[in-house]
Design an enzyme around this catalytic site. Structure first.
Site, PDB file in Angstrom:
ATOM      1  N   SER A 105       0.671  -3.129   4.261  1.00  0.00           N
ATOM      2  CA  SER A 105      -0.598  -2.797   3.618  1.00  0.00           C
ATOM      3  C   SER A 105      -0.480  -1.558   2.744  1.00  0.00           C
ATOM      4  CB  SER A 105      -1.676  -2.557   4.688  1.00  0.00           C
ATOM      5  OG  SER A 105      -2.872  -2.099   4.100  1.00  0.00           O
ATOM      6  N   ASP A 106      -1.201  -1.576   1.620  1.00  0.00           N
ATOM      7  CA  ASP A 106      -1.336  -0.377   0.801  1.00  0.00           C
ATOM      8  C   ASP A 106      -2.253   0.602   1.549  1.00  0.00           C
ATOM      9  OD1 ASP A 106      -1.093   1.324  -1.308  1.00  0.00           O
ATOM     10  OD2 ASP A 106      -2.495   0.291  -2.612  1.00  0.00           O
ATOM     11  N   LYS A 107      -2.332   1.854   1.095  1.00  0.00           N
ATOM     12  CA  LYS A 107      -3.177   2.836   1.775  1.00  0.00           C
ATOM     13  C   LYS A 107      -4.495   3.070   1.042  1.00  0.00           C
ATOM     14  CE  LYS A 107      -2.701   7.275   1.255  1.00  0.00           C
ATOM     15  NZ  LYS A 107      -4.096   7.749   0.951  1.00  0.00           N
ATOM     16  N   ILE A 158       2.597   0.868   3.146  1.00  0.00           N
ATOM     17  CA  ILE A 158       3.467   1.042   1.984  1.00  0.00           C
ATOM     18  C   ILE A 158       2.604   1.609   0.861  1.00  0.00           C
ATOM     19  CG2 ILE A 158       5.065  -0.078   0.403  1.00  0.00           C
ATOM     20  CD1 ILE A 158       5.432  -2.278   2.438  1.00  0.00           C
TER      21      ILE A 158
END
Length: 352
Positions: free
Chosen positions: A40-42, A224
């Protein structure tokens, strides 16, 4: 059976829509059940992409309370055409209309890259006294301060700024002074450092619960992000997904010697996330995880037959495939399956 399966997946899509999840491909529901790792992106995904003040960790350097420090910072902020920092501070105070109640602005100096701070000179309407407030980068404000400035205070401020940096929090200092002459450009009695505000991008309200549910269901979550490593680690700690994270350069240079990982594949598999990444790094991480056997898509034998027959495919083979396909469909029709709470994938040996 294909009709029954399609209807079943459509019902699943409807149930997911009630949880505000959009399903663009019906087959994605079946594929999702086999997922073992979620990357997952943040920013904007795990977090709100909206800056906030972490009130419990505000640092005080005088007898002025946290709420008053935030009020001073809000007074020294723009109320219109705000940037992200000013929006964050005025939002932490509350109603923007009441921030400057009872005072009159005499002069406002907006933030600029040279001195890295804002400054307001204002008059208190009730008694006519004039005061100044400045907020900005910690060291710019520290250099500005002269009143009640001690070696101990300087040491404490530097330690607090370092602590915030290690936790991925931005530090914003606030200082105040009185102007005895009552003139806009009059000399003040010296700025005094009163507080240090930690600013961060908070997680979404439901993110922690979602990650805990995913982990309980056997799905490991990796962050990520293109953000700084310290910020990524702090977000990971707050969400309960761990802070065993590394910079993207480790994908090229290999794992650090002290990490204990054998190679890049071992690092990617066991790390909680990566920071400072670019889009190509995200694809590289996902590809390596797929190559390690985690939820990869592949075609079960049809393409092999096509290449074997050089695209001159006999109609008899189509018939054979249809019969074999019907055989698997018949087994599904007699299947009495119990839903698994953990990631599932087809046991092709058993099916065959």
């Amino acid at each position: 059976m294909p009709t029954v399966l399609s209807v079943t997946l459509a019902i699943g899509a409807k149930q997911l829509s009630q949880h505000k999840a959009i399903v663009t491909h019906i087959t994605a529901i079946e594929e999702l059940a086999a997922v073992t790792i979620l990357c997952s992106d943040k920013t904007g995904t795990l977090t709100l992409n909206k800056l906030e003040i972490d009130k419990p960790t505000v640092k005080q350097y005088s007898n002025i309370e946290t709420s008053e420090i935030i009020h001073y910072a809000a007074i020294a902020s723009r109320t219109e055409n705000q940037d992200a920092i000013d929006t964050c501070i005025t939002g932490a105070y509350g109603d923007v209309k009441t921030i400057r109640a009872g005072i009159e602005e005499l002069e406002f100096k907006p933030f600029n890259p040279t001195n890295k701070r804002t400054e307001i000179t204002y008059k208190t309407i009730s008694d006519g006294s004039v005061h100044r407030i400045s907020k900005g980068m910690s060291h710019s404000i520290l250099d500005l301060c002269t009143r009640n400035k001690t070696p101990e205070q300087i040491k404490q401020l530097n330690a607090d700024v370092d602590e915030f940096a290690l936790r991925g929090l931005r530090a914003l200092a606030v200082a105040i002074e009185d102007v005895p002459s009552g003139q806009v450009d009059g000399e003040g009695n010296g700025f005094e450092l009163v507080g240090l505000l930690p600013i961060y991008d908070p997680p979404r309200s439901d993110t922690k619960e979602t990650i805990e549910r995913a982990i309980a269901l056997g799905v490991k979550v990796k962050m990520i992000t293109g953000d700084q490593l310290a910020i990524a680690k702090e977000t990971g700690r707050r969400l309960g997904m761990g802070d065993n994270m590394y910079l993207s350069k480790t994908l090229k240079d290999g794992p650090p010697p002290e990490s204990g990982y054998r190679d890049v594949d071992d690092l990617i598999l066991h790390a909680d996330g990566f920071a400072g990444v670019y889009p190509e790094h995200k694809y590289e991480i996902v590809e390596k995880l797929q190559n390690l056997g985690y939820m990869i898509a592949m075609t079960v034998g049809f393409s092999v037959l096509i290449f074997a027959f050089k695209f001159d495919f006999p109609s008899f083979m189509v018939l054979i495939l249809a019969i074999l396909n019907d055989g698997t469909i018949m087994t599904i029709s007699k299947d009495r399956v119990k839903p698994s709470p953990y990631p599932n994938s087809w046991n092709l040996t058993e099916i065959f």
